[in-house]
Design an enzyme around this catalytic site. Structure first.
Site, short mmCIF file in Angstrom:
data_model
loop_
_atom_site.label_atom_id
_atom_site.label_comp_id
_atom_site.label_asym_id
_atom_site.label_seq_id
_atom_site.Cartn_x
_atom_site.Cartn_y
_atom_site.Cartn_z
N LYS A 1 -14.78 64.13 -138.44
CA LYS A 1 -15.80 64.25 -136.89
C LYS A 1 -16.19 62.98 -135.63
CE LYS A 1 -19.36 67.13 -138.87
NZ LYS A 1 -20.58 67.25 -139.39
N HIS B 1 -20.39 59.63 -132.40
CA HIS B 1 -20.54 59.76 -131.77
C HIS B 1 -21.58 58.88 -130.49
CE1 HIS B 1 -24.11 60.99 -133.94
NE2 HIS B 1 -23.51 61.75 -134.75
N HIS C 1 -23.84 57.17 -133.34
CA HIS C 1 -23.52 56.02 -134.23
C HIS C 1 -23.42 54.71 -133.04
CE1 HIS C 1 -22.26 59.54 -135.97
NE2 HIS C 1 -22.46 59.32 -136.63
#
Ligand code: ARG
Length: 565
Positions: free
Chosen positions: A126, A129, A132
């Protein structure tokens, strides 16, 4: 620097206090404030105490007057504040001479601690983002500050490699015939592509969804699954992530995978919960723990597989068994507050005596991010774009001192500096808007500005023609710009300690903006070229100490100070 005075006050006055424990001494020390008072030409170290500390005030005053006669020129008590006064010139000498070999860390009153900082923690397949990214930058700065204060720090990246989505990835891999070469060359994006592909197919085809769930269940519970394949995926991903972390100057001590704490590995934890009668079966046949009378948290699903919280419970227990930490910080955005609250409640119900050592270091959202490549953000793309933008700026303004062959390296460091500081400059809990312009602006409060000030100081040293002396003559340093700089330099360790105590990197960041401004003003006023040698040499000494302080602060934020840009 104040560190010297601070440690003298601590060692000679606070430590010998009778009837006080470490915590109380720590409280007293954190009240110690430095203040410059030009009216009396002194620096004073103020130690405010509450009136019920009255006996302590007397005791401190007595010890200080006996033992610190040589260090301070005058010690006085007024309204429960103890002033340790030192003459300005003496102070300037101490500050400038004591720091030539680098900034010594401020003294911690408490014993050295063993700290785990868990941060970054993206999920495989994933996108990484902005939450993070903020976790990465905050966690690294908090780790740096702890290390600087001589705590023992273990930096852990807890990678999300478990959950139903991994059924999709496996399925997607099989359907797309991805081979190892393709996977190895760009693992993060390849896995994401595969995941999105399988997910899209599943929207029209429930069979695919069912199949993905089965695959994941097999992965967690089955015996004859293709584990090797899974290991390869993780291996490549970790290598790729490591490359990117290195670019922002971060090296983790440990990669902890969620999959280390799955159904097969948590027997001990489950038996402990059962022993304590914490587990109940709910209507959906899940094993749950009640965290309050009406709120049940599922721990084991009806098919025997684990949940996010299950793995976190097991990970915390495992880390404590292995590391016996004094504190463990989870640097994770505030949207997971409930999760960490539940985690801590469950661990307390299990009567684990170290549960108070866990802390969710939460932070606010980052809004409004897109890169040229779209809205699914990959860390690498953000870094590339920041670098490219800085490179263009450098080339178009034509002011750069960097030769063309070093341009890429310098632009990369500048881009990273912009990103780091943008993430640190507001209080942790503030949401903020991701904005390329403010982030990479030389004029505003940015990482680029800090780098620019550092480069100016390096350039000054190289080209001013003065010699670096090691003895300070305060009679040549009388301007108000000197006092402003010395005052700020003195506050360095107070600021670091405050950032540490409040787990707030913004305190240090904002301080560095002030320092950077005071340096710019001083450079404009305190010329070196064309001045008599003695004067120039003394000013250079002042700028050298300012540079050492600024560089140390920048390193704590996670920046690599540049010498030219
Ligand atoms: N991988 C998680 C996510 O991206 C963050 C993990 C946070 N740490 C933890 N111990 N739960 O949402």
């Amino acid at each position: 620097m104040s560190n010297y005075m601070r440690s003298i006050i601590f060692k000679k006055v606070i430590k010998p206090l009778r009837n006080t424990d470490n915590a109380y001494q720590h409280k007293i020390m954190s009240n110690l404030k430095i203040q410059f008072n030009s009216a009396y030409d002194t620096y004073s170290f103020k130690l405010p105490l509450k009136s019920n500390d009255y006996n302590i005030v007397n005791e401190i005053e007595n010890i200080a007057k006996n033992d610190l006669k040589d260090t301070f020129d005058n010690i006085a008590v007024k309204d429960n504040v103890i002033y340790f006064n030192v003459q300005r010139d003496k102070y300037v000498i101490k500050t400038l001479e004591n720091n030539l070999c680098g900034v010594t860390p401020p003294l911690l009153v408490e014993n050295k601690k063993n700290i785990i900082v868990e941060f970054s923690s993206p999920n495989i397949a994933k996108p990484f983002h902005l939450g993070h990214l903020r976790s990465t930058v905050l966690g690294n700065c908090i780790s740096n500050i702890n290390t600087f204060l001589q705590n023992q720090v273990t930096k852990i990246n807890y990678l999300g490699d478990w959950g139903t989505q991994f059924g999709y990835i496996q399925l997607g891999m099989d359907m797309s015939n991805i081979d190892n070469i393709e996977l190895q060359s760009d693992p993060i994006k390849t896995l994401y592509k595969v995941y999105v592909h399988a997910n899209t197919l599943a929207t029209d085809n429930p069979e695919i969804h069912k199949r993905a769930k089965e695959i994941f269940k097999d992965l967690e519970l089955g015996d004859n699954i293709n584990y090797e394949n899974w290991q390869t995926i993780k291996h490549f991903t970790a290598l790729e992530l490591e490359k990117t972390y290195k670019r922002i100057g971060i090296v983790f001590d440990k990669y902890d995978w969620e999959s280390l704490y799955t159904a097969k590995n948590i027997n001990k934890m489950i038996s402990l919960m059962e022993e304590m009668q914490l587990l109940t079966l709910d209507n959906d046949n899940r094993k749950v723990v009640f965290v309050s009378e009406e709120k049940a948290i599922p721990i084991i699903k009806s098919d025997g597989s684990t949940l996010y919280i299950t793995r976190d419970i097991a990970a915390a227990i495992d880390r404590f068994e292995k590391n016996k930490f004094d504190a463990m910080y989870y640097v994770v955005d505030y949207s997971q507050s409930d999760h960490f609250l539940n985690l801590i409640t469950i661990l307390s119900k299990m009567k684990l005596p170290w549960v108070d050592r866990l802390k969710h270091v939460k932070f606010g959202r980052v809004h409004g991010m897109s890169t040229r490549k779209g809205t699914a953000v990959f860390l690498e793309d953000i870094l590339d774009e920041a670098k490219e933008k800085m490179k263009q700026k450098q080339i178009t303004t034509k002011t750069t001192k960097v030769p063309l062959n070093e341009m890429d390296v310098v632009s990369d460091i500048l881009g990273v500096s912009g990103i780091i500081v943008q993430n640190l400059k507001q209080g942790r809990m503030h949401n903020y808007e991701f904005n390329w312009n403010t982030m990479l602006n030389l004029k505003g409060d940015s990482g680029i500005k800090l780098q620019y000030t550092h480069c100016r100081l390096c350039n000054l040293e190289e080209n001013c023609g003065a010699a670096l002396v090691t003895e300070c003559d305060p009679s040549l340093l009388k301007e108000s710009e000197v006092d402003s700089l010395i005052t700020l330099i003195s506050q360095f360790d107070e600021v670091v300690l405050k950032s540490y105590e409040e787990l707030e990197p913004c305190i240090l960041t904002i301080y560095l903006f002030h320092l950077s401004k005071a340096i710019s003003v001083a450079i404009q006023k305190l010329h070196i070229k064309g001045e008599p040698n003695d004067l120039g040499n003394q000013r250079l000494l002042l700028f050298r100490i300012a540079k050492i302080t600024l560089a140390q602060g920048m390193k704590l934020l996670g920046l690599t100070p540049l010498v030219k840009m």
